[in-house]
Motif scaffolding. Structure first.
Motif, mmCIF file in Angstrom:
data_model
loop_
_atom_site.group_PDB
_atom_site.id
_atom_site.type_symbol
_atom_site.label_atom_id
_atom_site.label_comp_id
_atom_site.label_asym_id
_atom_site.label_seq_id
_atom_site.Cartn_x
_atom_site.Cartn_y
_atom_site.Cartn_z
ATOM 1 N N GLN A 76 44.497 57.701 64.349
ATOM 2 C CA GLN A 76 43.770 57.958 63.068
ATOM 3 C C GLN A 76 44.573 57.984 61.937
ATOM 4 O O GLN A 76 44.273 57.727 60.908
ATOM 5 C CB GLN A 76 42.891 59.230 63.295
ATOM 6 C CG GLN A 76 41.685 58.916 64.226
ATOM 7 C CD GLN A 76 42.071 59.227 65.675
ATOM 8 O OE1 GLN A 76 43.190 59.502 66.035
ATOM 9 N NE2 GLN A 76 40.969 58.742 66.548
ATOM 10 N N ILE A 77 45.720 58.543 62.177
ATOM 11 C CA ILE A 77 46.726 58.915 61.121
ATOM 12 C C ILE A 77 48.114 58.453 61.611
ATOM 13 O O ILE A 77 48.580 58.716 62.639
ATOM 14 C CB ILE A 77 46.686 60.639 60.822
ATOM 15 C CG1 ILE A 77 45.324 60.899 60.483
ATOM 16 C CG2 ILE A 77 47.698 60.980 59.701
ATOM 17 C CD1 ILE A 77 45.284 62.440 60.066
ATOM 18 N N VAL A 78 48.844 57.999 60.321
ATOM 19 C CA VAL A 78 50.240 57.766 60.757
ATOM 20 C C VAL A 78 51.267 58.417 59.564
ATOM 21 O O VAL A 78 50.672 58.107 58.481
ATOM 22 C CB VAL A 78 50.456 56.137 60.505
ATOM 23 C CG1 VAL A 78 51.883 55.904 60.952
ATOM 24 C CG2 VAL A 78 49.709 55.570 61.701
ATOM 25 N N ILE A 79 51.983 59.225 59.909
ATOM 26 C CA ILE A 79 52.981 59.852 58.939
ATOM 27 C C ILE A 79 54.217 59.044 58.863
ATOM 28 O O ILE A 79 54.910 58.804 59.994
ATOM 29 C CB ILE A 79 53.120 61.267 59.315
ATOM 30 C CG1 ILE A 79 51.776 61.907 59.457
ATOM 31 C CG2 ILE A 79 53.944 61.901 58.488
ATOM 32 C CD1 ILE A 79 51.927 63.420 60.187
ATOM 33 N N ILE A 80 54.551 58.690 57.761
ATOM 34 C CA ILE A 80 55.719 57.690 57.703
ATOM 35 C C ILE A 80 56.889 58.305 57.040
ATOM 36 O O ILE A 80 56.853 58.919 55.624
ATOM 37 C CB ILE A 80 55.428 56.384 56.687
ATOM 38 C CG1 ILE A 80 54.288 55.557 57.173
ATOM 39 C CG2 ILE A 80 56.555 55.591 56.283
ATOM 40 C CD1 ILE A 80 53.823 54.508 56.626
ATOM 41 N N THR A 81 57.723 58.746 58.105
ATOM 42 C CA THR A 81 59.266 59.633 57.623
ATOM 43 C C THR A 81 60.450 58.790 57.611
ATOM 44 O O THR A 81 61.362 59.049 57.536
ATOM 45 C CB THR A 81 59.230 60.671 58.197
ATOM 46 O OG1 THR A 81 59.661 60.420 59.495
ATOM 47 C CG2 THR A 81 57.986 61.507 58.455
ATOM 48 N N ALA A 82 60.100 57.210 57.975
ATOM 49 C CA ALA A 82 61.463 56.766 58.164
ATOM 50 C C ALA A 82 62.181 56.404 56.993
ATOM 51 O O ALA A 82 61.596 56.154 55.647
ATOM 52 C CB ALA A 82 61.012 55.371 58.706
ATOM 53 N N GLY A 83 63.640 56.505 56.768
ATOM 54 C CA GLY A 83 64.280 56.290 55.788
ATOM 55 C C GLY A 83 65.605 57.046 55.844
ATOM 56 O O GLY A 83 65.791 57.658 56.984
ATOM 57 N N ILE A 120 50.030 58.667 55.626
ATOM 58 C CA ILE A 120 50.704 59.931 54.937
ATOM 59 C C ILE A 120 52.137 59.410 54.565
ATOM 60 O O ILE A 120 53.009 59.653 55.731
ATOM 61 C CB ILE A 120 50.435 61.181 55.476
ATOM 62 C CG1 ILE A 120 48.878 61.566 55.701
ATOM 63 C CG2 ILE A 120 51.084 62.303 54.644
ATOM 64 C CD1 ILE A 120 48.688 62.756 56.603
ATOM 65 N N VAL A 121 52.318 59.186 53.479
ATOM 66 C CA VAL A 121 54.003 58.895 53.312
ATOM 67 C C VAL A 121 54.988 59.973 52.960
ATOM 68 O O VAL A 121 54.444 60.711 52.414
ATOM 69 C CB VAL A 121 54.168 57.716 52.303
ATOM 70 C CG1 VAL A 121 55.684 57.259 51.923
ATOM 71 C CG2 VAL A 121 53.302 56.394 52.509
ATOM 72 N N VAL A 122 55.981 60.223 53.471
ATOM 73 C CA VAL A 122 56.888 61.322 53.344
ATOM 74 C C VAL A 122 58.105 60.679 52.645
ATOM 75 O O VAL A 122 58.637 61.569 51.928
ATOM 76 C CB VAL A 122 57.102 62.144 54.491
ATOM 77 C CG1 VAL A 122 58.057 63.340 54.208
ATOM 78 C CG2 VAL A 122 55.626 62.571 55.380
ATOM 79 N N SER A 123 58.679 59.413 53.017
ATOM 80 C CA SER A 123 59.848 58.898 52.744
ATOM 81 C C SER A 123 60.024 58.889 51.264
ATOM 82 O O SER A 123 58.990 58.950 50.443
ATOM 83 C CB SER A 123 60.008 57.367 53.128
ATOM 84 O OG SER A 123 59.712 57.569 54.406
#
Ligand code: APR
Length: 312
Positions: A76-83, A120-123
């Motif tokens: 349902q949700i994908v948190i993007i922390t790649a980087g 949800i982007v974190v990068s």
């Protein structure tokens, strides 16, 4: 995982922020977790470690990890922390091109496997990376957002709570603008359980606290030397995921795509939004005075200069 009718959150990037977020999701018994990274073995090992911790923590979360994006299916949700994270002396903007390529590639793969998910982007640099993810996913703007304001206000609230000697949970605060040096603090909208903060902290001290919150990430990078903050960033991203998953309709400062709100169009900026099952369900416009408007303009220009470099 397919046999389980439970919510699922995928976390892309199994480094400091990603692995901490996955662990928090498990501790909160929030959703099954898939941890993805480009580094062979790392996400698998960390997911297995988290799975084993669940026996002790009384969590029923199932966690899996790997390099294959098939694991992201049904999220349902994908948190993007790649980087890559910052090193001492680097600004978030120094990460621009490297992280833009990474975020573009991971988002394209996520969008194929979980076309109905909320990102949800974190990068970093955050607001520009949100725009990369919006374009790469082709998702509607409501389903692509960035985590910055929750972290920035968490820092601000923590410092204020220390200063006053109260629980940080009791401090309500709002910040606008880009993540970083150009964020726009709104002391007028800061309170201790509804009591204006000016009754507890004088203006000079409040300004010092605002400045420390703005540089809150750099302060930690300075201590860590080889990476950037991750406990508070992960906690902030998971709070947003929880609000969405549980349709909590929480008002939080979130990096959202503006189409005229606050006078800006076609750009991601930190603004108060209602977070619910549809993602960014509403952008809440608040009145700004002239000084706040000028700060927001400055913030907009800083974000715009980055997205222009990327040709967005
Ligand atoms: N696909 C998947 N994972 C990737 C890719 C890629 N193309 N490129 C890098 N990664 C992974 C790395 O292998 C690493 O495990 O992203 C992870 C990043 O983890 P850390 O280096 O520990 O960085 P972290 O502190 O987690 O920060 C990640 O979040 O807060 C921001 O500024 C920070 O942009 C940085 C991001």
């Amino acid at each position: 995982m397919k046999d389980f009718k439970r919510p699922k959150i995928s976390v892309i990037g199994a480094g400091n922020v990603g692995a901490t977020a996955a662990h928090l999701i498990a501790l909160k018994d929030l959703a099954d977790v898939a941890l993805i990274d480009i580094a062979e073995g790392v996400p698998t090992g960390k997911a297995l470690d988290i799975l084993q911790s669940n026996s002790v923590e009384a969590s029923s979360v199932r966690s899996v990890g790997g390099t294959d994006y098939g694991l992201v299916e049904n999220s349902q949700i994908v948190i993007i922390t790649a980087g890559i994270p910052r090193k001492p002396g680097m600004s978030r903007d120094d990460l621009l091109k490297t992280n833009a390529d990474i975020v573009q590639s991971v988002t394209q793969q996520v969008a194929k496997k979980a076309p109905d998910s909320i990102l949800i982007v974190v990068s970093n640099p955050l607001d520009a990376m949100c725009q990369v993810a919006l374009k790469a996913s082709g998702f509607p703007k409501e389903r692509v957002m960035g985590m910055a304001g929750v972290l920035d206000t968490a820092r601000y609230r923590a410092f204020l709570a220390e200063e006053i000697g109260v629980s940080p949970e009791d401090i309500q605060a709002l910040l606008l603008g880009g993540h970083g040096d150009t964020m726009v603090p709104l002391p007028r909208y800061t309170s201790l359980q509804g009591i204006p903060i000016s009754q507890f902290v004088n203006e000079k001290r409040l300004n010092e606290i605002v400045e420390r919150a703005k540089a809150g990430g750099a302060e930690i990078v300075g201590y860590l030397k080889t990476g950037s903050a991750f406990y508070a960033p992960a906690a902030a991203a998971v709070e947003m995921a929880e609000a969405i998953l549980k349709d909590q309709k929480k008002l939080r400062p979130v990096s959202a795509y503006l189409e005229g709100e606050f006078g800006y169009k076609g750009v991601y900026l930190g603004v108060p939004v209602i977070l619910g099952a549809k993602g960014v369900e509403k952008i809440v416009e608040v009145d700004l005075d002239e000084k706040e408007k000028a700060l927001l303009k400055n913030s907009y220009e800083a974000v715009k200069s980055l997205t222009e470099v990327l040709g967005l």
